[in-house]
Design a protein around this motif. Structure first.
Motif, PDB file in Angstrom:
ATOM      1  N   CYS A   1      -2.908   5.618  -5.065  1.00  0.00           N
ATOM      2  CA  CYS A   1      -3.303   4.863  -4.066  1.00  0.00           C
ATOM      3  C   CYS A   1      -4.456   3.786  -4.723  1.00  0.00           C
ATOM      4  O   CYS A   1      -5.664   3.747  -4.077  1.00  0.00           O
ATOM      5  CB  CYS A   1      -4.348   6.005  -3.171  1.00  0.00           C
TER       6      CYS A   1
ATOM      7  N   GLN B   1      -5.216   5.628   7.678  1.00  0.00           N
ATOM      8  CA  GLN B   1      -5.435   4.837   6.213  1.00  0.00           C
ATOM      9  C   GLN B   1      -6.895   4.435   6.046  1.00  0.00           C
ATOM     10  O   GLN B   1      -7.242   4.650   5.004  1.00  0.00           O
ATOM     11  CB  GLN B   1      -4.474   3.674   6.620  1.00  0.00           C
ATOM     12  N   PHE B   2      -7.570   4.281   7.210  1.00  0.00           N
ATOM     13  CA  PHE B   2      -9.027   3.806   7.112  1.00  0.00           C
ATOM     14  C   PHE B   2      -9.581   5.116   6.516  1.00  0.00           C
ATOM     15  O   PHE B   2     -10.576   4.960   5.616  1.00  0.00           O
ATOM     16  CB  PHE B   2      -9.547   3.303   8.396  1.00  0.00           C
TER      17      PHE B   2
ATOM     18  N   GLN C   1      -8.718   7.902   4.928  1.00  0.00           N
ATOM     19  CA  GLN C   1      -8.310   8.093   3.631  1.00  0.00           C
ATOM     20  C   GLN C   1      -8.834   7.240   2.605  1.00  0.00           C
ATOM     21  O   GLN C   1      -9.390   7.425   1.482  1.00  0.00           O
ATOM     22  CB  GLN C   1      -6.789   8.177   3.552  1.00  0.00           C
ATOM     23  N   GLN C   2      -9.114   5.880   3.208  1.00  0.00           N
ATOM     24  CA  GLN C   2      -9.863   4.830   2.238  1.00  0.00           C
ATOM     25  C   GLN C   2     -11.185   5.247   1.916  1.00  0.00           C
ATOM     26  O   GLN C   2     -11.650   5.216   0.874  1.00  0.00           O
ATOM     27  CB  GLN C   2      -9.687   3.570   2.845  1.00  0.00           C
TER      28      GLN C   2
ATOM     29  N   ASP D   1      -9.476  -2.041  -0.910  1.00  0.00           N
ATOM     30  CA  ASP D   1      -9.802  -1.604   0.408  1.00  0.00           C
ATOM     31  C   ASP D   1      -9.705  -2.747   1.215  1.00  0.00           C
ATOM     32  O   ASP D   1      -9.408  -3.751   0.919  1.00  0.00           O
ATOM     33  CB  ASP D   1     -11.204  -1.317   0.423  1.00  0.00           C
ATOM     34  N   GLU D   2      -9.194  -2.250   2.372  1.00  0.00           N
ATOM     35  CA  GLU D   2      -8.879  -3.347   3.627  1.00  0.00           C
ATOM     36  C   GLU D   2      -9.930  -2.809   4.980  1.00  0.00           C
ATOM     37  O   GLU D   2      -9.891  -1.739   4.979  1.00  0.00           O
ATOM     38  CB  GLU D   2      -7.283  -3.341   4.165  1.00  0.00           C
TER      39      GLU D   2
ATOM     40  N   LYS E   1     -11.478   8.340  -0.252  1.00  0.00           N
ATOM     41  CA  LYS E   1     -10.994   7.982  -1.793  1.00  0.00           C
ATOM     42  C   LYS E   1     -12.466   7.136  -2.504  1.00  0.00           C
ATOM     43  O   LYS E   1     -12.475   7.555  -3.432  1.00  0.00           O
ATOM     44  CB  LYS E   1      -9.776   7.034  -1.745  1.00  0.00           C
ATOM     45  N   ARG E   2     -12.926   6.369  -1.631  1.00  0.00           N
ATOM     46  CA  ARG E   2     -14.164   5.744  -2.056  1.00  0.00           C
ATOM     47  C   ARG E   2     -15.101   6.526  -2.559  1.00  0.00           C
ATOM     48  O   ARG E   2     -15.636   6.332  -3.791  1.00  0.00           O
ATOM     49  CB  ARG E   2     -14.561   4.720  -1.108  1.00  0.00           C
TER      50      ARG E   2
ATOM     51  N   ARG F   1       0.768  -1.053   0.006  1.00  0.00           N
ATOM     52  CA  ARG F   1      -0.055  -0.093   0.243  1.00  0.00           C
ATOM     53  C   ARG F   1       0.931   1.320   0.008  1.00  0.00           C
ATOM     54  O   ARG F   1       1.181   1.929   0.949  1.00  0.00           O
ATOM     55  CB  ARG F   1      -0.861  -0.139   1.133  1.00  0.00           C
TER      56      ARG F   1
END
Length: 223
Positions: free
Chosen positions: A23, A41-42, A44-45, A27-28, A48-49, A11
């Protein structure tokens, strides 16, 4: 991050990665993120979505420490606000905006000085973001990204009040830049919902009319 076939997903944006491919990793789930930066990180994920899904972005996962959740969101807001600051530099200069104002009714004093005083709006913006970065990266108040003392969490409100003034100046004095930035990021919408949800700012200070019930109140505010 390991995939079902045993391969590992790094990542990280490798040197030479094109901006359109930044990026672009799967997803995680938060519980599978093995890092002290997992909450960042979560968040920002989620952004981004879909940056427009403000409610989802601000929904705190179960068992998540609320202080850390608020802290990481505020760090993210400040990082993204740098993008608005860069755009403002095209119009906002010490000669065109000699004070940090929002309409003719609000004048904000800059807390970056020994005694709070008036600053050109673009200088106020830089000073405020620099000051927020110094505080949020302070080992004295925030030595951990996993657990935060209540006494340190109480400092987040003052940071919110100061950085919000960047939104208000942009909205009332550089509307085109504000609208273009907001259409891409929904940052002011997210920030307004954030500070309202966690009672980090009083509603009378939320003068950008994101919601119909938020109305401007005349006055002068110190840092």
């Amino acid at each position: 991050m390991k995939m079902a076939d045993g391969s590992t997903i790094l990542r990280r944006n490798r040197p030479g990665t094109k901006s359109k491919d930044f990026c672009r990793w799967p997803d995680e789930p938060l519980e599978e993120m093995d890092s002290t930066l997992a909450v960042q990180q979560f968040i920002q994920q989620l952004i981004k979505r879909d940056p427009s899904n403000v409610e989802l972005i601000l929904t705190m996962p179960e068992a998540q420490d609320e202080g850390v959740w608020k802290y990481e969101h505020l760090r993210q807001f400040c990082m993204e606000l740098n993008g608005l600051a860069v755009r403002l530099q095209k119009q906002c200069s010490p000669s065109t905006c000699t004070q940090m104002t929002a309409t003719d009714q609000w004048i904000f004093l800059c807390a970056a000085h020994k005694t709070p005083k008036e600053c050109p709006a673009i200088d106020y913006t830089r000073h405020t973001l620099d000051g927020a970065a110094c505080l949020l990266n302070s080992n004295k108040y925030f030595p951990s990204r996993v657990s935060i003392k209540d006494s340190s969490v109480t400092k987040l409100g003052s940071v919110c009040r100061r950085v919000y003034r960047i939104f208000s100046h942009a909205y009332f004095h550089h509307r085109r830049i504000f609208d273009e930035f907001e259409a891409e990021t929904y940052l002011c919408h997210r920030f307004t919902h954030f500070v309202t949800k966690y009672n980090l700012m009083s509603k009378e200070n939320l003068i950008v009319p994101i919601n119909e019930e938020e109305n401007a109140t005349p006055g002068e505010s110190e840092a």
